[in-house]
Motif scaffolding. Structure first.
Motif, PDB file in Angstrom:
ATOM      1  N   GLY A  53       0.748  -1.241   0.000  1.00 21.88           N
ATOM      2  CA  GLY A  53       0.000   0.000   0.000  1.00 21.88           C
ATOM      3  C   GLY A  53       0.778   1.291   0.000  1.00 21.88           C
ATOM      4  N   LYS A  54       1.991   1.283   0.507  1.00 27.98           N
ATOM      5  CA  LYS A  54       2.716   2.558   0.525  1.00 27.98           C
ATOM      6  C   LYS A  54       3.705   2.591  -0.640  1.00 27.98           C
ATOM      7  CE  LYS A  54       6.632   1.645   3.524  1.00 27.98           C
ATOM      8  NZ  LYS A  54       7.762   2.486   3.676  1.00 27.98           N
ATOM      9  N   PRO A  55       3.901   3.772  -1.220  1.00 28.88           N
ATOM     10  CA  PRO A  55       4.889   3.897  -2.292  1.00 28.88           C
ATOM     11  C   PRO A  55       6.273   3.527  -1.769  1.00 28.88           C
ATOM     12  CG  PRO A  55       3.517   5.857  -2.169  1.00 28.88           C
ATOM     13  CD  PRO A  55       3.218   5.032  -0.951  1.00 28.88           C
ATOM     14  N   LEU A  56       7.052   2.894  -2.623  1.00 27.97           N
ATOM     15  CA  LEU A  56       8.400   2.479  -2.236  1.00 27.97           C
ATOM     16  C   LEU A  56       9.421   3.087  -3.179  1.00 27.97           C
ATOM     17  CD1 LEU A  56       7.850  -1.328  -1.517  1.00 27.97           C
ATOM     18  CD2 LEU A  56       8.008   0.530   0.140  1.00 27.97           C
ATOM     19  N   ARG A  57      10.562   3.434  -2.623  1.00 33.02           N
ATOM     20  CA  ARG A  57      11.680   3.916  -3.427  1.00 33.02           C
ATOM     21  C   ARG A  57      12.450   2.724  -3.965  1.00 33.02           C
ATOM     22  NH1 ARG A  57      14.684   8.822  -0.632  1.00 33.02           N
ATOM     23  NH2 ARG A  57      15.531   8.881  -2.729  1.00 33.02           N
ATOM     24  N   TRP A  58      13.319   2.993  -4.923  1.00 31.82           N
ATOM     25  CA  TRP A  58      14.126   1.963  -5.571  1.00 31.82           C
ATOM     26  C   TRP A  58      14.831   1.076  -4.538  1.00 31.82           C
ATOM     27  CZ3 TRP A  58      15.500   0.367 -10.470  1.00 31.82           C
ATOM     28  CH2 TRP A  58      16.669  -0.373 -10.573  1.00 31.82           C
ATOM     29  N   SER A  59      15.545   1.701  -3.606  1.00 31.88           N
ATOM     30  CA  SER A  59      16.316   0.938  -2.626  1.00 31.88           C
ATOM     31  C   SER A  59      15.417   0.081  -1.739  1.00 31.88           C
ATOM     32  CB  SER A  59      17.181   1.865  -1.779  1.00 31.88           C
ATOM     33  OG  SER A  59      16.376   2.811  -1.114  1.00 31.88           O
ATOM     34  N   GLU A  60      14.229   0.584  -1.418  1.00 35.25           N
ATOM     35  CA  GLU A  60      13.289  -0.199  -0.608  1.00 35.25           C
ATOM     36  C   GLU A  60      12.800  -1.422  -1.390  1.00 35.25           C
ATOM     37  OE1 GLU A  60      11.006   3.053   2.127  1.00 35.25           O
ATOM     38  OE2 GLU A  60      10.754   3.254  -0.054  1.00 35.25           O
ATOM     39  N   VAL A 109      17.423  -9.510  -6.219  1.00 43.75           N
ATOM     40  CA  VAL A 109      17.229  -8.941  -7.551  1.00 43.75           C
ATOM     41  C   VAL A 109      18.424  -8.039  -7.891  1.00 43.75           C
ATOM     42  CG1 VAL A 109      15.883  -6.915  -6.802  1.00 43.75           C
ATOM     43  CG2 VAL A 109      15.587  -7.818  -9.118  1.00 43.75           C
ATOM     44  N   SER A 110      18.914  -8.143  -9.118  1.00 45.17           N
ATOM     45  CA  SER A 110      19.996  -7.269  -9.557  1.00 45.17           C
ATOM     46  C   SER A 110      19.423  -5.909  -9.940  1.00 45.17           C
ATOM     47  CB  SER A 110      20.721  -7.879 -10.757  1.00 45.17           C
ATOM     48  OG  SER A 110      19.871  -7.861 -11.896  1.00 45.17           O
ATOM     49  N   GLU A 111      20.282  -4.910 -10.013  1.00 51.13           N
ATOM     50  CA  GLU A 111      19.828  -3.583 -10.425  1.00 51.13           C
ATOM     51  C   GLU A 111      19.219  -3.640 -11.825  1.00 51.13           C
ATOM     52  OE1 GLU A 111      22.607  -0.413  -9.951  1.00 51.13           O
ATOM     53  OE2 GLU A 111      23.088  -0.990  -7.888  1.00 51.13           O
ATOM     54  N   LYS A 112      19.877  -4.377 -12.707  1.00 49.86           N
ATOM     55  CA  LYS A 112      19.396  -4.487 -14.087  1.00 49.86           C
ATOM     56  C   LYS A 112      18.004  -5.118 -14.138  1.00 49.86           C
ATOM     57  CE  LYS A 112      20.380  -6.740 -18.475  1.00 49.86           C
ATOM     58  NZ  LYS A 112      21.243  -7.685 -19.182  1.00 49.86           N
ATOM     59  N   MET A 113      17.809  -6.210 -13.404  1.00 45.90           N
ATOM     60  CA  MET A 113      16.508  -6.891 -13.438  1.00 45.90           C
ATOM     61  C   MET A 113      15.417  -6.056 -12.785  1.00 45.90           C
ATOM     62  SD  MET A 113      16.588  -9.484 -15.286  1.00 45.90           S
ATOM     63  CE  MET A 113      14.893  -9.847 -14.987  1.00 45.90           C
ATOM     64  N   LEU A 114      15.748  -5.341 -11.716  1.00 42.32           N
ATOM     65  CA  LEU A 114      14.755  -4.489 -11.073  1.00 42.32           C
ATOM     66  C   LEU A 114      14.349  -3.367 -12.026  1.00 42.32           C
ATOM     67  CD1 LEU A 114      12.980  -3.785  -8.699  1.00 42.32           C
ATOM     68  CD2 LEU A 114      14.918  -2.559  -7.675  1.00 42.32           C
ATOM     69  N   ALA A 115      15.323  -2.771 -12.695  1.00 37.52           N
ATOM     70  CA  ALA A 115      15.017  -1.697 -13.647  1.00 37.52           C
ATOM     71  C   ALA A 115      14.138  -2.225 -14.784  1.00 37.52           C
ATOM     72  CB  ALA A 115      16.306  -1.098 -14.206  1.00 37.52           C
ATOM     73  N   GLN A 116      14.491  -3.371 -15.351  1.00 37.72           N
ATOM     74  CA  GLN A 116      13.703  -3.959 -16.437  1.00 37.72           C
ATOM     75  C   GLN A 116      12.287  -4.289 -15.973  1.00 37.72           C
ATOM     76  OE1 GLN A 116      16.345  -7.272 -17.476  1.00 37.72           O
ATOM     77  NE2 GLN A 116      16.449  -6.436 -19.555  1.00 37.72           N
ATOM     78  N   THR A 117      12.184  -4.863 -14.799  1.00 41.16           N
ATOM     79  CA  THR A 117      10.876  -5.256 -14.272  1.00 41.16           C
ATOM     80  C   THR A 117       9.999  -4.038 -14.033  1.00 41.16           C
ATOM     81  OG1 THR A 117      11.836  -7.232 -13.255  1.00 41.16           O
ATOM     82  CG2 THR A 117       9.721  -6.466 -12.373  1.00 41.16           C
ATOM     83  N   ARG A 171      15.514  -4.052  -1.471  1.00 38.77           N
ATOM     84  CA  ARG A 171      15.603  -4.806  -0.212  1.00 38.77           C
ATOM     85  C   ARG A 171      14.455  -5.803  -0.084  1.00 38.77           C
ATOM     86  NH1 ARG A 171      17.487   0.062   1.752  1.00 38.77           N
ATOM     87  NH2 ARG A 171      15.454   0.753   2.459  1.00 38.77           N
ATOM     88  N   ARG A 172      13.251  -5.389  -0.492  1.00 35.50           N
ATOM     89  CA  ARG A 172      12.072  -6.261  -0.370  1.00 35.50           C
ATOM     90  C   ARG A 172      12.187  -7.474  -1.295  1.00 35.50           C
ATOM     91  NH1 ARG A 172       9.072  -6.956   3.055  1.00 35.50           N
ATOM     92  NH2 ARG A 172       7.120  -6.970   1.946  1.00 35.50           N
ATOM     93  N   ALA A 173      12.705  -7.270  -2.502  1.00 38.39           N
ATOM     94  CA  ALA A 173      12.871  -8.361  -3.471  1.00 38.39           C
ATOM     95  C   ALA A 173      14.328  -8.830  -3.400  1.00 38.39           C
ATOM     96  CB  ALA A 173      12.502  -7.889  -4.872  1.00 38.39           C
ATOM     97  N   GLU A 174      14.668  -9.391  -2.281  1.00 40.31           N
ATOM     98  CA  GLU A 174      16.045  -9.778  -2.001  1.00 40.31           C
ATOM     99  C   GLU A 174      16.615 -10.644  -3.124  1.00 40.31           C
ATOM    100  OE1 GLU A 174      18.112 -12.500   1.350  1.00 40.31           O
ATOM    101  OE2 GLU A 174      16.690 -10.996   2.067  1.00 40.31           O
TER     102      GLU A 174
END
Length: 129
Positions: free
Chosen positions: A44-51, A59-67, A54-57
Motif C-alpha cells: 500500500g505505501k509507495p516504495l523507493r528503488w532501494s526499498e 534482484v539485480s539492479e538491471k533486473m529491477l530496472a527492467q521489471t 531490499r524487499r525483493a532480495e
C-alpha cells in the motif's frame, strides 16, 4: 461459474494459443521479479528503488530496472519522480495493479503455506532416485 466455463469464456480457442495477448501479461506478472515487485507494492505505501531492492532480495539492479519499466508500461506500476536533489523516485501500484495484487495475494498465501512441504517432498523424491 466453473473453472472450465471461465477458461472457455476467456479463451475460446484454448489458453495456449501462441498469439494470445494473455501470454505477454502472464509472462510479465508471473516472472519471479514481477510477482515480488507487485506483492511488495501491494502493501500500500509507495516504495523507493532501494526499498524495493531490499524487499525483493536477490534482484539485480538491471533486473529491477527492467521489471519496473515493464510493469509501468503495462499500466500496473506508477513511477513518480520528485524534482528534488538528489532525485527521489517512488513506485506504487496503479488501480489496475492493485486489482491484480488482490488476486495474487491469495495465490502467494497458498504458496507460502505449502512451500515447505512441497520443497521437502521434492528433495526427498530426488534423494530416493
Amino acid at each position: 461459474m466453473t473453472v472450465s466455463n471461465t477458461l472457455r469464456r476467456h479463451f475460446p480457442d484454448g489458453i495456449f494459443a501462441s498469439d494470445c495477448p494473455s501470454r505477454v501479461v502472464l509472462d510479465h506478472v508471473t516472472s519471479k521479479w514481477g510477482t515480488l515487485v507487485i506483492l511488495a507494492l501491494a502493501e500500500g505505501k509507495p516504495l523507493r528503488w532501494s526499498e524495493l531492492r531490499r524487499r525483493a532480495e536477490g534482484v539485480s539492479e538491471k533486473m529491477l530496472a527492467q521489471t519496473l519499466r515493464m510493469l509501468e508500461a503495462d499500466g500496473l506500476v506508477d513511477r513518480v519522480a520528485r524534482p528534488v536533489v538528489p532525485p527521489h523516485v517512488e513506485y506504487s501500484l496503479t488501480a489496475r495493479g492493485a486489482r491484480l495484487a488482490e488476486r495474487m495475494v491469495p495465490l502467494m498465501d497458498w504458496i507460502a503455506e505449502h512451500a515447505p512441504a512441497i520443497v521437502g517432498d521434492a528433495g526427498e523424491a530426488a534423494a530416493r532416485r
